[in-house]
Design an enzyme around this catalytic site. Structure first.
Site, PDB file in Angstrom:
ATOM      1  N   GLY A 157      -0.089  -3.309   5.574  1.00  0.00           N
ATOM      2  CA  GLY A 157       0.071  -4.685   6.031  1.00  0.00           C
ATOM      3  C   GLY A 157      -1.215  -5.468   5.833  1.00  0.00           C
ATOM      4  O   GLY A 157      -2.047  -5.097   5.002  1.00  0.00           O
ATOM      5  N   THR A 170       0.836  -1.204   0.000  1.00  0.00           N
ATOM      6  CA  THR A 170       0.000   0.000   0.000  1.00  0.00           C
ATOM      7  C   THR A 170       0.870   1.252   0.000  1.00  0.00           C
ATOM      8  O   THR A 170       2.048   1.165   0.264  1.00  0.00           O
ATOM      9  CB  THR A 170      -0.829  -0.073   1.297  1.00  0.00           C
ATOM     10  OG1 THR A 170      -1.663  -1.178   1.202  1.00  0.00           O
ATOM     11  CG2 THR A 170      -1.629   1.156   1.564  1.00  0.00           C
TER      12      THR A 170
END
Ligand code: ASP
Length: 308
Positions: free
Chosen positions: A224, A173
């Protein structure tokens, strides 16, 4: 107050050669400079949105044009922002090239926080936002390879083994946090989610307090395994820790340690900043490329993977 901006390109086990490493550094620096430029005319919100948009457009990270694919081979994305006690987010969008821009429209022009799926895609079309080019060749090739291996009965290491078997029977991300010249804090995140996620799956990135959080004490952005980040209220914990008087480093470490002890290592990372411009990056993965630019124009990068 001297403005400052921090960005990251995703926590994970990066496998890079020196050319890709150079591109990662260039993309982070470009995102920092582009976001920081807006500190002269705009707010912390404008800064984080601009930085994340640059990272989405780089095609290097798992967001925007670089987004990964789900079990059906399609890219779907989540993004969110928070500024001045309000948030704007989009989930499971497939149309826009820049989900972070759509999240900013949700923030600026609606009374809502989160708009999802085809309705969010319709909104992006009506707003005239640029369309997504579709998954990159790199992701399509990887997808085909994995699906072939799964069909052959190979065990694939994934956090999503249950969804994987359900589907067959039938990570990185980007994020930014900033403090502007008026002392206001903002956070932004954007992601393509996790490779081979179940179609329709939404991660932490569009959820305030999970993937991102900002108030007058601090701002944090997470990366994550979204499921663990949601269950840990990761960014809310960091910012609440800062509000209770903890140093930004301690607040970040404690929140990440709590997640790690419950869900294991190689699962998450955070960038965080407080209202004095103190910043910290923490991750329990091999790497999390991140960097900051401060009021003096100094750029520093960290968490870079070792090239192979
Ligand atoms: N947090 C994102 C998600 O679970 C993935 C990532 O950070 O790479 O959707």
């Amino acid at each position: 107050m001297r403005p400052i901006i921090v960005v990251h390109g995703g926590a994970g086990s990066w496998r890079v050669d020196s050319t890709l490493l150079d591109s990662i550094k260039a993309a982070l620096e470009n995102a920092l400079l582009s976001g920081f430029r807006l500190s002269y005319s705009g707010s912390a919100l404008d800064m984080v949105v601009e930085s994340v948009k640059v990272l989405e457009d780089s095609g290097i990270f798992n967001a925007g044009t670089g987004s990964t694919v789900d079990l059906s081979g399609n890219a779907s994305m989540d993004a969110g922002i928070m500024f001045e006690h309000r948030a704007g987010a989009v989930a499971y969008v497939r149309y826009p090239r820049n989900p972070i821009v759509l999240a900013k429209h949700v923030y600026s022009y609606t009374n809502h926080i989160l708009i999802a799926g085809s309705a969010a895609d319709d909104l992006a079309r009506r707003l005239g936002l640029e369309p997504h080019p579709g998954p990159s060749e790199r992701w399509v090739a990887l997808y085909k390879d994995y699906i072939e291996r799964i069909r052959r009965g190979e065990r694939i290491p994934t956090h999503f083994s249950r969804s994987l078997s359900l589907w067959m029977n039938i990570g990185d991300t980007v994020g930014a946090v900033a403090l502007d010249g008026n002392g206001r804090l903002a956070a932004a995140v954007s992601t393509g989610g996790i490779f081979l996620k179940f179609p329709g799956r939404v991660g932490d990135s569009p959820i305030p307090g999970a993937g991102f959080y900002a108030n007058e004490c601090g701002a944090a952005a997470a990366t994550g395994v979204g499921e663990y980040i949601i269950l840990s209220h990761l960014t809310l914990k960091v910012v609440e820790g800062i509000c209770r008087g903890k140093d930004v480093a301690k607040a970040s470490k404690e929140a990440l340690d709590a997640l790690t002890s419950r869900f294991g290592s190689k699962t998450a990372g955070i960038i965080a900043i407080d209202s004095s411009g103190r910043l910290y990056a923490a991750y329990n993965t091999e790497a999390m490329p991140w960097g900051y630019i401060d009021g003096s124009g100094k750029i520093a990068l960290g968490g870079l993977p070792n090239p192979i």
